[in-house]
Design a protein around this motif. Structure first.
Motif, PDB file in Angstrom:
ATOM      1  N   GLN A 194     -63.623 147.471  -7.466  1.00 45.79           N
ATOM      2  CA  GLN A 194     -63.764 146.099  -6.991  1.00 45.79           C
ATOM      3  C   GLN A 194     -62.646 145.709  -6.019  1.00 45.79           C
ATOM      4  O   GLN A 194     -62.577 144.558  -5.588  1.00 45.79           O
ATOM      5  CB  GLN A 194     -63.755 145.129  -8.186  1.00 45.79           C
ATOM      6  N   GLY A 195     -61.767 146.657  -5.704  1.00 50.22           N
ATOM      7  CA  GLY A 195     -60.683 146.370  -4.770  1.00 50.22           C
ATOM      8  C   GLY A 195     -59.348 146.121  -5.420  1.00 50.22           C
ATOM      9  O   GLY A 195     -58.414 145.652  -4.755  1.00 50.22           O
ATOM     10  N   HIS A 196     -59.203 146.413  -6.711  1.00 48.80           N
ATOM     11  CA  HIS A 196     -57.936 146.222  -7.408  1.00 48.80           C
ATOM     12  C   HIS A 196     -57.285 147.572  -7.688  1.00 48.80           C
ATOM     13  O   HIS A 196     -57.968 148.540  -8.017  1.00 48.80           O
ATOM     14  CB  HIS A 196     -58.145 145.480  -8.726  1.00 48.80           C
ATOM     15  N   LEU A 197     -55.956 147.616  -7.567  1.00 41.52           N
ATOM     16  CA  LEU A 197     -55.171 148.801  -7.869  1.00 41.52           C
ATOM     17  C   LEU A 197     -54.288 148.514  -9.079  1.00 41.52           C
ATOM     18  O   LEU A 197     -53.688 147.434  -9.168  1.00 41.52           O
ATOM     19  CB  LEU A 197     -54.284 149.211  -6.688  1.00 41.52           C
ATOM     20  N   SER A 198     -54.193 149.468  -9.993  1.00 40.41           N
ATOM     21  CA  SER A 198     -53.359 149.312 -11.184  1.00 40.41           C
ATOM     22  C   SER A 198     -52.483 150.552 -11.341  1.00 40.41           C
ATOM     23  O   SER A 198     -52.991 151.677 -11.350  1.00 40.41           O
ATOM     24  CB  SER A 198     -54.223 149.145 -12.445  1.00 40.41           C
ATOM     25  N   ARG A 199     -51.178 150.315 -11.473  1.00 38.95           N
ATOM     26  CA  ARG A 199     -50.278 151.453 -11.632  1.00 38.95           C
ATOM     27  C   ARG A 199     -50.405 152.049 -13.028  1.00 38.95           C
ATOM     28  O   ARG A 199     -50.380 151.329 -14.026  1.00 38.95           O
ATOM     29  CB  ARG A 199     -48.827 151.031 -11.385  1.00 38.95           C
ATOM     30  N   VAL A 200     -50.530 153.382 -13.058  1.00 38.52           N
ATOM     31  CA  VAL A 200     -50.659 154.102 -14.315  1.00 38.52           C
ATOM     32  C   VAL A 200     -49.311 154.610 -14.783  1.00 38.52           C
ATOM     33  O   VAL A 200     -48.945 154.475 -15.950  1.00 38.52           O
ATOM     34  CB  VAL A 200     -51.656 155.276 -14.166  1.00 38.52           C
ATOM     35  N   VAL A 201     -48.553 155.194 -13.854  1.00 37.31           N
ATOM     36  CA  VAL A 201     -47.250 155.762 -14.226  1.00 37.31           C
ATOM     37  C   VAL A 201     -46.365 155.825 -12.990  1.00 37.31           C
ATOM     38  O   VAL A 201     -46.855 155.965 -11.867  1.00 37.31           O
ATOM     39  CB  VAL A 201     -47.423 157.164 -14.859  1.00 37.31           C
ATOM     40  N   ARG A 202     -45.067 155.706 -13.214  1.00 41.99           N
ATOM     41  CA  ARG A 202     -44.071 155.869 -12.154  1.00 41.99           C
ATOM     42  C   ARG A 202     -43.154 157.029 -12.521  1.00 41.99           C
ATOM     43  O   ARG A 202     -42.631 157.081 -13.634  1.00 41.99           O
ATOM     44  CB  ARG A 202     -43.249 154.592 -11.973  1.00 41.99           C
TER      45      ARG A 202
END
Length: 336
Positions: A194-202
């Motif tokens: 839907q156009g959203h980005l979510s960080r999983v790990v750094r």
């Protein structure tokens, strides 16, 4: 990061075979694989000589051939091409004018549910901004999401296979790896369609000297996975890592004594071999080396080329050339 929906960009459809414009001294050469050797399929001259990026993908709704996006930063120009000639010669499908002149990185992937074909992620380093665009299935592009406040120091942004797929998920969307060389940091993000980005790990402890990070999809009998090829030019060192489903990476192999002058590493599939391939190119030496890669990250040389042109600016892989309606695994070389 801020996210917003935007209207479509303007586009112009063309019917001529190519668009040399005012700068038409460029040249394309396409090669197919023949038992590990490269055989020239065609040469296409009078190509625009100001393209900055060539991005292969599947941008049309119904096509088995690889499509190509060409981007000219200074002109704000983009053109989509489809291999349709007798040997796969490129034909212009659609031209887009008025694009931003600051895009440093453009990557394709299955980022957006609404896209008919691969969608596109754009990154402007100076502005610290990104955008996600969808395709209409005929070469048209429309913006779905904009992002501000991005780090201005990302050196590498590459697509990886979807991470954190929950049981029962109907459709998985491409994830993204960002790498900041100066900080020695890597970050994995998922996309939701839907156009959203979510960080999983750094990752905070990565080497600060990687010059290239190249992803390829390793096809296995059990499941596919993304393998990352890291290359440190000054150290002459390469490392291959497998990406797990949660943004972790596991070392497969370390390689020392690599040439310290590789300009490009291109993932490819070598026809007639049940393995992935990596093509290495040294521009100054006019040298190319083709390797097969096994599931443990071991490399075995398939071919070595010592008389290549020293002026190739881009090399991309896809189903781009070959006789008849069904194109073969191919490499396309671009010389400005």
């Amino acid at each position: 990061m801020q996210h917003e929906t935007q209207p479509p960009l303007s586009t112009q459809e063309l019917s001529e075979s190519q668009s040399p414009g005012l700068h038409s001294r460029g040249e394309l050469e396409a090669y197919t694989f023949l038992e590990g050797r490269l055989e020239r399929a065609y040469t296409q001259r009078n190509v625009r000589s100001t393209w900055d990026l060539l991005i292969p993908g599947a941008y049309l709704e119904h096509t088995e051939a690889t499509n190509l996006l060409f981007y000219d930063r200074s002109a704000g120009l983009a053109e989509f091409y489809l291999p349709t000639g007798p040997q796969g010669e490129l034909q212009l499908l659609k031209r887009h004018t008025g694009w931003r002149r600051g895009w440093d990185i453009i990557i394709p992937g299955t980022f957006l549910e609404v896209s008919k074909g691969d969608s596109l992620l754009f990154y402007d380093r100076e502005a610290g901004s990104g955008e996600l665009h969808a395709m209409d299935g005929e070469g048209g592009v429309f913006r779905v999401a904009s992002f501000t406040g991005w780090r201005r120091t990302w050196n590498v942004i590459v697509p990886v296979l979807p991470l954190d797929i929950s049981p029962g998920t109907e459709r998985a969307f491409t994830s993204i790896l960002f790498y900041d060389k100066a900080a020695g940091q890597g970050e994995f993000y998922t996309t939701d369609g839907q156009g959203h980005l979510s960080r999983v790990v750094r990752h905070l402890d990565w080497r600060r000297t990687w010059n290239l990070i190249v992803p390829f999809v390793e096809f296995t009998s059990d499941a596919n996975r993304t393998v990352l090829v890291f290359y440190d030019r000054s150290a002459g060192q390469g490392e291959l890592y497998a990406v797990d489903g949660h943004g972790g990476i596991a070392l497969l192999s370390e390689h020392t004594g690599w040439r310290q002058s590789w300009d490009m590493i291109i993932p490819c599939r070598i026809s007639g071999r049940n393995s992935n391939g990596l093509l290495f190119y040294d521009r100054m030496e006019g040298l190319g080396e083709l390797y097969a890669v096994d599931g443990r990250g071991a490399l075995s040389q398939v071919a070595r080329y010592t008389d290549w042109r020293q002026t190739w600016d881009a090399i991309v892989f896809g189903t781009l050339a070959g006789p008849g309606p069904f194109l073969d695994p191919s490499l396309l070389f671009y010389d400005r």
